[in-house]
Design an enzyme around this catalytic site. Structure first.
Site, PDB file in Angstrom:
ATOM      1  N   PHE A  98       0.731  -1.121   0.017  1.00  0.00           N
ATOM      2  CA  PHE A  98       0.042  -0.002   0.000  1.00  0.00           C
ATOM      3  C   PHE A  98       0.961   1.096   0.056  1.00  0.00           C
ATOM      4  O   PHE A  98       2.060   1.173   0.116  1.00  0.00           O
ATOM      5  CB  PHE A  98      -1.106   0.079   1.227  1.00  0.00           C
ATOM      6  CG  PHE A  98      -0.556   0.272   2.428  1.00  0.00           C
ATOM      7  CD1 PHE A  98       0.768   0.424   2.794  1.00  0.00           C
ATOM      8  CD2 PHE A  98      -1.487   0.142   3.541  1.00  0.00           C
ATOM      9  CE1 PHE A  98       1.251   0.263   4.279  1.00  0.00           C
ATOM     10  CE2 PHE A  98      -1.085   0.459   4.946  1.00  0.00           C
ATOM     11  CZ  PHE A  98       0.226   0.559   5.180  1.00  0.00           C
ATOM     12  N   GLU A  99       0.105   2.324   0.051  1.00  0.00           N
ATOM     13  CA  GLU A  99       0.890   3.740  -0.117  1.00  0.00           C
ATOM     14  C   GLU A  99       1.595   3.858  -1.411  1.00  0.00           C
ATOM     15  O   GLU A  99       2.721   4.296  -1.363  1.00  0.00           O
ATOM     16  CB  GLU A  99       1.760   4.060   1.181  1.00  0.00           C
ATOM     17  CG  GLU A  99       0.576   4.261   2.403  1.00  0.00           C
ATOM     18  CD  GLU A  99       1.227   5.603   3.017  1.00  0.00           C
ATOM     19  OE1 GLU A  99       1.454   6.424   2.358  1.00  0.00           O
ATOM     20  OE2 GLU A  99       1.109   5.511   4.365  1.00  0.00           O
ATOM     21  N   GLY A 100       1.260   3.243  -2.303  1.00  0.00           N
ATOM     22  CA  GLY A 100       2.096   3.074  -3.741  1.00  0.00           C
ATOM     23  C   GLY A 100       2.985   1.950  -3.555  1.00  0.00           C
ATOM     24  O   GLY A 100       3.896   1.682  -2.442  1.00  0.00           O
TER      25      GLY A 100
END
Lengths: 601, 254
Positions: free
Chosen positions: A431-433
């Site tokens: 997550f978060e990229g």
């Protein structure tokens, strides 16, 4: 710092540049013609110059210092949070029941943890990035709580904070700061994850021009089931020079507007206490006053929001690893086998050294980045933050796994928290990229910057500004060691090799570039921090020097190896073969070798 | 009645820390060791803040005697709800020798200066376990004392107290002004929330010296030696009572 690496990196930029100069008149990077990763060359902070072979010492030495007031403040702020997490947070229960108890959530709200970076005038604590990172070291001890809080304030309400107007801030921030309202960030869709610009959710202007009606669905939304205020990204029609185009816009959407339905909570491997679900929007009326920033400017806002939240992963992981070191070393010191305690065996010792090194590097990088972000002006530390995220997520995953290994069978059971840490950490590289996307971002943004700067210099050279040219050459001579790196990006007579135009598709090349840069930034952080510790005489600074030297040694060799692999015809480079193998496997959607026990006779 | 309560808070080594004796046996290692507010002092602060919230008293003043770092402890009290702080600056040798007698003289002087109606203290500190300061302060001021309090309620100008004693619970009624020392079950101290910590930054802490209060802090006691408690020896299992008696005789215990 390693001169060998520095000069070689410089040459990559130079080769790239060779291509650009030859494509006369083409200033835009070819990369952006495709519907691919968007990179903007903004006012980047320190790491960009690493791509040019320059270390801007002034930006990273000395290590950021915080004021005396803040030192006191941090001690005060950390104490109750630590107490809360050790006395009132039952992580095993949260994981087992896949939910955070309401009393715990209320306790977090009362402590003020829902509005750490919201300015005091809107009811938040108004604390700096540095203190936010420090508090995250403690909050990270429970993964579900960490993600719930981060989804709320690091991304959920960040849009209002960084791009909202005064009216929006006044209206929404106070209740978000107290935790009365919870926020969520709604970008990802079933068909659009990493490719965020391809989202399909639509916002159409109503007849009376007073509302936008949002239609579409979002997936993997943290806090989706309980959020009252959502930052939703949708396509809107805009007119650019008389041409109608589809651009993404950001909206503040209240659940109270109606038309929003949340799906059932996803049954996840880890961070089970964090609520993740689908959201569907059915003609949700959003007043035009709720547009964040400008219509059509949503994508940029989305990227800014995501970029600003990443850096704290460094301190979160460091906090978690430090705790794991405590728990694991207790066991290693007391458990005996072959009449020796585990801590006397080399392979076990290696694990502890690795955990200590990782925690040290992550802390150093996180606080260096936070310190840069806290500087006045608005420095864009998205490159550095991305580097921190990639290093910390992967380092954290490995450390947590090794910590479990120390406990052997016991670590594998639910009686100990290690298996939960392993499950909770698996989300970090995703997550978060995703780390893959972030590596692309790091490599491409840096190269774009280098390309621009070098294009500028070459232009000067062409104009006959010989002095500059000599300066550049002279500098290169002084720093180079004579070995040349042929990336195979330019062929004979400087003709452009086709692969350069599609550098964006050369992921295996970019991956190594990114890894080299990440390690260089890590080395910078570690050297800066250790230098400070020596200068001011912190306790155990000689241990820090030991850690710094060990890490830099290791990183130096890794970087060299990657650089060597980058040479197109080097024997260490297996890329062509790797691609061949992958192609054959994927074409057949299976492993294609004949079974070893088969015969043809 | 001024409606003012003085609460004494002491900075001690955190209860979770493993104590180590200094190699020269003159004391325990305090450098770089985590310190926090004495748990019984936290309970005292909580009680004072509760009384203020019930509007039975008007102002809570937190007091601590010690070096510069004692101000951190006062700040924690402010974050829990105290209104202002007084830091009595005692450092170096004086601080090492600071004991209940000196502290109670200081508190008595402050109580007179601040016209306090009530003094709330923890029953004892977890570092020296003296359990004397409250009692001495009351004696110096000639005030009634309610020690080991597990319940406190104000009734007009009198205080109803429940004390935890060896035999059980004792109910007493004392006049004000008085000294009360808090026992474990009096209340559960609140967390100092982060917003309150931020607000506490604006509250005032005044620094005074013992001499300003006319108190002489020289100690009448001298610490000769500090050593670790003897290591617990391994036990022995015996089969019969006769064996037990034989072993005891051998060890010279009988």
């Amino acid at each position: 710092m390693n001169r060998l690496i520095v000069s070689r990196t410089f040459r990559i930029g130079e080769r790239l540049l060779g291509c650009h100069a030859r494509h006369a008149g083409q200033e835009e990077l070819r990369l952006q013609q495709r519907r691919s990763i968007k990179t903007h060359c903004r006012h980047l902070a320190y790491a960009k110059d690493l791509f040019l072979g320059q270390v801007n010492k002034a930006e990273v030495f000395p290590y950021p210092e915080i004021g005396n007031d803040e030192v006191e403040e941090i001690k005060q702020l950390v104490a109750p949070v630590e107490k809360f997490f050790s006395d009132d947070v039952d992580s095993a229960k949260i994981d087992r029941e896949a939910t955070i108890p309401l009393e715990t959530l209320q306790g977090l709200k009362d402590l003020g943890l829902f509005g750490i970076m919201i300015p005091e005038e809107y009811g938040g604590l108004g604390l700096s990035h540095t203190i936010y990172a420090r508090l995250n070291e403690i909050i990270a001890l429970d993964g579900s709580i960490a993600v719930t809080l981060a989804a709320h304030q690091a991304i959920g309400l960040k849009g209002i904070l960084i791009a909202g107007n005064e009216a929006q801030k006044k209206k929404y921030l106070p209740k978000l700061a107290s935790g009365e309202h919870i926020a969520a960030f709604c970008l990802t869709e079933p068909g659009s994850g990493s490719d965020a610009a391809s989202i399909q959710t639509r916002a159409t202007l109503s007849e009376d021009g007073k509302h936008y009606l949002i239609n579409g669905s979002k997936i993997w939304i943290s806090n989706g089931g309980m959020a009252d205020i959502m930052t939703v990204f949708a396509r809107t029609e805009v007119e650019v020079d008389g041409v109608k185009k589809d651009k993404i816009s950001a909206f503040i959407v209240e659940r109270a507007f109606g038309g929003i339905a949340s799906g059932k909570p996803e049954d996840k491997l880890g961070i089970r206490g964090s609520n993740t679900c689908e959201l569907s929007f059915d003609n949700v009326p959003v007043p035009v006053e709720n547009v964040i920033g400008e219509i059509g400017g949503g994508f940029k806002i989305a990227m800014n929001i995501l970029n600003s939240g990443r850096f704290s992963m460094g301190s979160s992981c460091a906090g978690m690893i430090k705790k794991l070191i405590e728990l694991t070393s207790e066991y290693a010191a007391t458990r005996k086998q072959f009449n020796k305690s585990l801590s006397e065996f080399g392979m076990i010792q290696e694990k502890f050294a690795m955990m200590a090194l990782n925690a040290f590097v992550m802390e150093s990088m996180a606080y260096l980045t936070a310190g840069m972000m806290d500087r006045p002006g608005v420095p864009d530390c998205s490159l550095e933050a991305a580097m921190v995220k990639v290093f910390s997520s992967e380092g954290g995953w490995i450390c947590v796994s090794e910590a479990l290994q120390v406990l052997g069978g016991l670590g594998y059971t639910k009686n100990y928290p290690f298996e939960r840490f392993v499950r909770d950490c698996r989300i970090l590289p995703i997550f978060e990229g995703t780390n893959e996307i972030l590596r692309m971002y790091i490599a491409l943004t840096g190269m774009q910057y280098a390309g621009k700067i070098l294009t500028g210099k070459i232009k000067e050279m062409k104009k006959g500004n010989i002095g500059l040219a000599i300066g550049m050459v002279g500098k290169k001579l002084r720093t180079s060691l004579g070995a040349s790196v042929d990336l195979g990006l330019t062929g004979k007579d400087g003709v452009v090799h086709p692969s350069l135009e599609t550098i964006v598709d050369e992921q295996l090349v970019l991956k190594r570039v990114a890894d080299v840069l990440i390690h260089m930034y890590a080395m910078t952080a570690v050297l800066s921090r250790a230098s400070r510790s020596i200068s001011i005489g912190l306790r155990n600074h000689d241990h820090e020097v030991l850690l710094a030297n060990t890490f830099c040694n290791d990183a130096f060799f890794k970087n060299n190896y990657w650089m060597v692999q980058l040479q197109k015809h080097s024997p260490e480079n297996n890329d062509a073969n790797i691609k061949k193998i992958a192609k054959q496997v994927l074409e057949n959607r299976a492993y294609i070798c004949s079974h070893p026990l088969e015969r043809t006779y | 009645m001024s409606g003012r309560v003085l609460v004494g808070v002491k900075r001690v080594i955190d209860y979770a820390v493993k104590i180590r004796v200094k190699p020269d046996n003159t004391g325990v290692v305090t450098d770089g060791v985590k310190h926090s507010m004495n748990p019984f002092c936290e309970i005292a602060v909580e009680e004072a803040v509760k009384l203020k919230e019930k509007k039975l008293i008007k102002e809570v003043v937190a007091v601590s005697c010690g070096p510069q770092q004692s101000q951190e402890t006062i700040r924690t009290a402010l974050a829990m709800g105290a209104d202002r702080g007084i830091h009595v600056d005692v450092s170096g040798k004086d601080y090492e020798n600071l004991g209940p007698l000196q502290v109670s003289k200081i508190l008595a002087a402050l109580a007179k200066q601040e016209d306090a109606q009530l003094i709330l203290l923890g029953k004892q500190a977890i570092d020296d376990d003296c359990n004397q300061t409250g009692q001495m302060t009351a004696a110096l001021l000639d005030w009634p004392q309610g020690t080991f309090a597990s319940e406190v309620s104000l009734e007009g100008d009198k205080i109803n107290l429940v004390r935890e004693i060896d035999g059980g619970l004792e109910h007493i009624k004392i006049n004000t002004p008085a000294v009360i020392t808090a026992d474990l079950r009096l209340n559960t101290p609140r967390y100092a929330t982060l917003p309150n910590i931020m607000k506490a930054k604006k509250k005032k802490i005044v620094t005074v010296k013992p001499a300003d209060l006319g108190v002489d802090v020289t100690s009448r006691l001298e610490v000769l030696k500090v050593e670790e408690p003897p290591q617990r020896q391994a036990g022995m299992k015996v089969e019969t009572v006769e064996d037990l008696v034989v072993k005891l005789k051998e060890a010279g215990r009988v």
